[in-house]
Design a protein around this motif. Sequence first.
Motif, short mmCIF file in Angstrom:
data_model
loop_
_atom_site.label_atom_id
_atom_site.label_comp_id
_atom_site.label_asym_id
_atom_site.label_seq_id
_atom_site.Cartn_x
_atom_site.Cartn_y
_atom_site.Cartn_z
N UNK A 131 0.83 -1.22 0.00
CA UNK A 131 0.00 0.00 0.00
C UNK A 131 0.86 1.25 0.00
N UNK A 132 1.94 1.19 0.76
CA UNK A 132 2.84 2.34 0.84
C UNK A 132 3.46 2.63 -0.53
N UNK A 133 3.93 1.56 -1.18
CA UNK A 133 4.55 1.73 -2.50
C UNK A 133 3.55 2.26 -3.52
N UNK A 134 2.34 1.76 -3.42
CA UNK A 134 1.27 2.20 -4.33
C UNK A 134 0.98 3.69 -4.12
N UNK A 135 0.97 4.11 -2.87
CA UNK A 135 0.72 5.53 -2.55
C UNK A 135 1.82 6.39 -3.15
N UNK A 136 3.05 5.97 -2.94
CA UNK A 136 4.19 6.75 -3.46
C UNK A 136 4.12 6.83 -4.98
N UNK A 137 3.91 5.68 -5.62
CA UNK A 137 3.84 5.66 -7.09
C UNK A 137 2.73 6.56 -7.61
N UNK A 138 1.58 6.50 -6.94
CA UNK A 138 0.42 7.28 -7.40
C UNK A 138 0.71 8.78 -7.32
N UNK A 139 1.23 9.21 -6.16
CA UNK A 139 1.48 10.65 -6.01
C UNK A 139 2.67 11.10 -6.86
N UNK A 140 3.64 10.22 -7.04
CA UNK A 140 4.75 10.57 -7.94
C UNK A 140 4.22 10.81 -9.35
#
Length: 127
Positions: free
Chosen positions: A9-18
């Motif tokens: 979930x953390x990686x997904x959040x980072x990827x999305x906002x990036x």
Amino acid sequence: MPAADHQHELELTIQTFDKCAQQYCDKFESYKPYIESYEKFAALFTPRHRRVLEAACGPGLFCRLLWQQIPKLDIKGFDLAPAMVNLARANCPDAQFAVMDCRDLDQLDGRFDVIIGAFCFSLPESG
Ligand SMILES: C[S@@+](CC[C@H](N)C(=O)[O-])C[C@H]1O[C@@H](n2cnc3c(N)ncnc32)[C@H](O)[C@@H]1O
């Protein structure tokens, strides 16, 4: 939540906002209700509000607005998404920005007169 799910979930959040960092910046830097709400907040500052921390600063739009209105402020900001932090550095070169998770706030050194965290925290879904 199991650790592997949390990491995912953390990686997904980072990827999305990036991925949407530039788009977010382009949209909100001219979005009137957003700007006006930050202007109202900035108007509350007094001379004793000097050290400012913006948690989840995104592209640094509030930091930029603040700095333009009150240039003597000492502004720090952080965000989970590196692309957001890069934009924040470009938008507000006189502030200091870092990539950091809000949940690690206790690791941050320093004292602040104002801490803002806008559009970051959310409640977990119930059920
Ligand atoms: C809707 S944007 C708001 C950005 C900024 N506060 C503003 O008002 O424009 C949400 C921001 O929160 C960041 N974010 C999400 N989860 C975070 C976390 N756990 N720690 C730090 N930043 C986080 C995202 O990368 C994104 O830049």
